[in-house]
Design a protein around this motif. Structure first.
Motif, PDB file in Angstrom:
ATOM      1  N   PHE A  89       3.012 -19.084 -24.591  1.00 25.72           N
ATOM      2  CA  PHE A  89       2.998 -17.616 -24.655  1.00 25.72           C
ATOM      3  C   PHE A  89       2.112 -17.112 -23.512  1.00 25.72           C
ATOM      4  O   PHE A  89       0.897 -17.030 -23.623  1.00 25.72           O
ATOM      5  CB  PHE A  89       2.488 -17.147 -26.017  1.00 25.72           C
ATOM      6  N   GLU A  90       2.752 -16.785 -22.402  1.00 28.23           N
ATOM      7  CA  GLU A  90       2.041 -16.470 -21.161  1.00 28.23           C
ATOM      8  C   GLU A  90       1.092 -15.271 -21.239  1.00 28.23           C
ATOM      9  O   GLU A  90       0.062 -15.274 -20.570  1.00 28.23           O
ATOM     10  CB  GLU A  90       3.038 -16.296 -20.024  1.00 28.23           C
ATOM     11  N   PRO A  91       1.388 -14.220 -22.012  1.00 21.45           N
ATOM     12  CA  PRO A  91       0.435 -13.099 -22.053  1.00 21.45           C
ATOM     13  C   PRO A  91      -0.966 -13.488 -22.548  1.00 21.45           C
ATOM     14  O   PRO A  91      -1.918 -12.761 -22.315  1.00 21.45           O
ATOM     15  CB  PRO A  91       1.096 -12.110 -23.005  1.00 21.45           C
ATOM     16  N   LEU A  92      -1.079 -14.642 -23.194  1.00 23.66           N
ATOM     17  CA  LEU A  92      -2.396 -15.093 -23.643  1.00 23.66           C
ATOM     18  C   LEU A  92      -3.024 -16.086 -22.673  1.00 23.66           C
ATOM     19  O   LEU A  92      -3.982 -16.767 -23.010  1.00 23.66           O
ATOM     20  CB  LEU A  92      -2.318 -15.696 -25.055  1.00 23.66           C
ATOM     21  N   HIS A  93      -2.499 -16.166 -21.455  1.00 23.13           N
ATOM     22  CA  HIS A  93      -3.138 -16.953 -20.407  1.00 23.13           C
ATOM     23  C   HIS A  93      -4.157 -16.060 -19.698  1.00 23.13           C
ATOM     24  O   HIS A  93      -3.873 -14.893 -19.412  1.00 23.13           O
ATOM     25  CB  HIS A  93      -2.112 -17.452 -19.400  1.00 23.13           C
ATOM     26  N   LEU A  94      -5.302 -16.615 -19.398  1.00 19.16           N
ATOM     27  CA  LEU A  94      -6.385 -15.851 -18.774  1.00 19.16           C
ATOM     28  C   LEU A  94      -5.913 -15.094 -17.535  1.00 19.16           C
ATOM     29  O   LEU A  94      -6.270 -13.927 -17.341  1.00 19.16           O
ATOM     30  CB  LEU A  94      -7.550 -16.780 -18.409  1.00 19.16           C
ATOM     31  N   SER A  95      -5.091 -15.719 -16.723  1.00 15.54           N
ATOM     32  CA  SER A  95      -4.639 -15.069 -15.479  1.00 15.54           C
ATOM     33  C   SER A  95      -3.818 -13.811 -15.762  1.00 15.54           C
ATOM     34  O   SER A  95      -3.783 -12.896 -14.936  1.00 15.54           O
ATOM     35  CB  SER A  95      -3.817 -16.047 -14.640  1.00 15.54           C
ATOM     36  N   ASP A  96      -3.181 -13.754 -16.904  1.00 19.43           N
ATOM     37  CA  ASP A  96      -2.395 -12.563 -17.260  1.00 19.43           C
ATOM     38  C   ASP A  96      -3.262 -11.471 -17.885  1.00 19.43           C
ATOM     39  O   ASP A  96      -3.286 -10.342 -17.422  1.00 19.43           O
ATOM     40  CB  ASP A  96      -1.266 -12.927 -18.225  1.00 19.43           C
ATOM     41  N   TYR A  97      -3.987 -11.809 -18.946  1.00 18.73           N
ATOM     42  CA  TYR A  97      -4.712 -10.751 -19.651  1.00 18.73           C
ATOM     43  C   TYR A  97      -5.965 -10.293 -18.914  1.00 18.73           C
ATOM     44  O   TYR A  97      -6.374  -9.138 -19.058  1.00 18.73           O
ATOM     45  CB  TYR A  97      -5.005 -11.122 -21.108  1.00 18.73           C
ATOM     46  N   ALA A  98      -6.579 -11.131 -18.097  1.00 20.26           N
ATOM     47  CA  ALA A  98      -7.785 -10.696 -17.382  1.00 20.26           C
ATOM     48  C   ALA A  98      -7.454  -9.575 -16.404  1.00 20.26           C
ATOM     49  O   ALA A  98      -8.147  -8.542 -16.373  1.00 20.26           O
ATOM     50  CB  ALA A  98      -8.428 -11.870 -16.651  1.00 20.26           C
ATOM     51  N   LEU A  99      -6.396  -9.758 -15.640  1.00 19.69           N
ATOM     52  CA  LEU A  99      -6.000  -8.717 -14.690  1.00 19.69           C
ATOM     53  C   LEU A  99      -5.645  -7.422 -15.415  1.00 19.69           C
ATOM     54  O   LEU A  99      -6.089  -6.337 -15.037  1.00 19.69           O
ATOM     55  CB  LEU A  99      -4.819  -9.185 -13.832  1.00 19.69           C
ATOM     56  N   LEU A 100      -4.875  -7.537 -16.481  1.00 22.68           N
ATOM     57  CA  LEU A 100      -4.467  -6.337 -17.212  1.00 22.68           C
ATOM     58  C   LEU A 100      -5.644  -5.663 -17.917  1.00 22.68           C
ATOM     59  O   LEU A 100      -5.664  -4.445 -18.064  1.00 22.68           O
ATOM     60  CB  LEU A 100      -3.352  -6.675 -18.197  1.00 22.68           C
ATOM     61  N   THR A 101      -6.624  -6.442 -18.325  1.00 19.58           N
ATOM     62  CA  THR A 101      -7.832  -5.869 -18.933  1.00 19.58           C
ATOM     63  C   THR A 101      -8.594  -5.040 -17.905  1.00 19.58           C
ATOM     64  O   THR A 101      -9.002  -3.899 -18.191  1.00 19.58           O
ATOM     65  CB  THR A 101      -8.726  -6.990 -19.502  1.00 19.58           C
ATOM     66  N   VAL A 102      -8.768  -5.587 -16.712  1.00 20.85           N
ATOM     67  CA  VAL A 102      -9.459  -4.850 -15.646  1.00 20.85           C
ATOM     68  C   VAL A 102      -8.681  -3.586 -15.288  1.00 20.85           C
ATOM     69  O   VAL A 102      -9.262  -2.500 -15.156  1.00 20.85           O
ATOM     70  CB  VAL A 102      -9.685  -5.752 -14.411  1.00 20.85           C
ATOM     71  N   VAL A 103      -7.371  -3.715 -15.152  1.00 22.01           N
ATOM     72  CA  VAL A 103      -6.537  -2.544 -14.858  1.00 22.01           C
ATOM     73  C   VAL A 103      -6.670  -1.508 -15.971  1.00 22.01           C
ATOM     74  O   VAL A 103      -6.784  -0.308 -15.699  1.00 22.01           O
ATOM     75  CB  VAL A 103      -5.061  -2.961 -14.655  1.00 22.01           C
TER      76      VAL A 103
END
Length: 149
Positions: free
Chosen positions: A52-66
């Motif tokens: 489940f890719e949305p729970l990969h750090l590279s995905d959610y970290a960027l979206l969290t900052v955005v």
């Protein structure tokens, strides 16, 4: 010898400068990413697939900052343009938060690899965490007119 004095608005003394605001927003983003990492770890421990890719750090970290930066931009815009910014924010923050759940729900109904409702709920919790971290930071860093320090 007394020199010329510069008048300042009454509440400008308590308004943080640009460097403090930038640092504060960065700190809020770091805290939100860290808390979201804990949610992802708990979700995986509870059985959400590593696929489940949305729970990969590279995905959610960027979206969290955005999310933190977009929220700060919206907060600043309302603060600058609205006659009643607190009222506008009280109305729009829950609406916008609910709208952010729509892509998660759509993802839950998809056939994406590793997708599960447990993963989708974890994503929704992440949205709540970003709001829970960012809003107090905005109140401190970008105070509304008439807001007590």
């Amino acid at each position: 010898m007394n020199g010329p004095t510069t008048a300042r608005p009454a509440d400008s003394a308590r308004r943080p400068g640009g460097l403090v605001v930038t640092g504060g927003l960065a700190a809020a983003a770091v805290v939100a990413v860290a808390l979201n990492a804990a949610v992802a770890a708990l979700a995986h421990a509870a059985g959400v697939s590593d696929d489940f890719e949305p729970l990969h750090l590279s995905d959610y970290a960027l979206l969290t900052v955005v999310g933190v930066l977009a929220g700060a931009g919206g907060w600043a815009l309302v603060r600058a343009r609205s006659a009643r910014p607190a009222r506008v924010l009280r109305t729009w923050i829950p609406v916008i938060l609910l709208v952010t759940f729509v892509p998660d729900i759509l993802l839950g109904t998809s056939d994406e690899p590793g997708t599960s409702w447990g993963g989708v709920i974890a994503l929704m919790v992440m949205h709540l965490i970003v709001a829970a971290v960012a809003i107090p930071a905005f109140r401190l860093l970008l105070p509304l007119p008439g807001q007590r320090p």
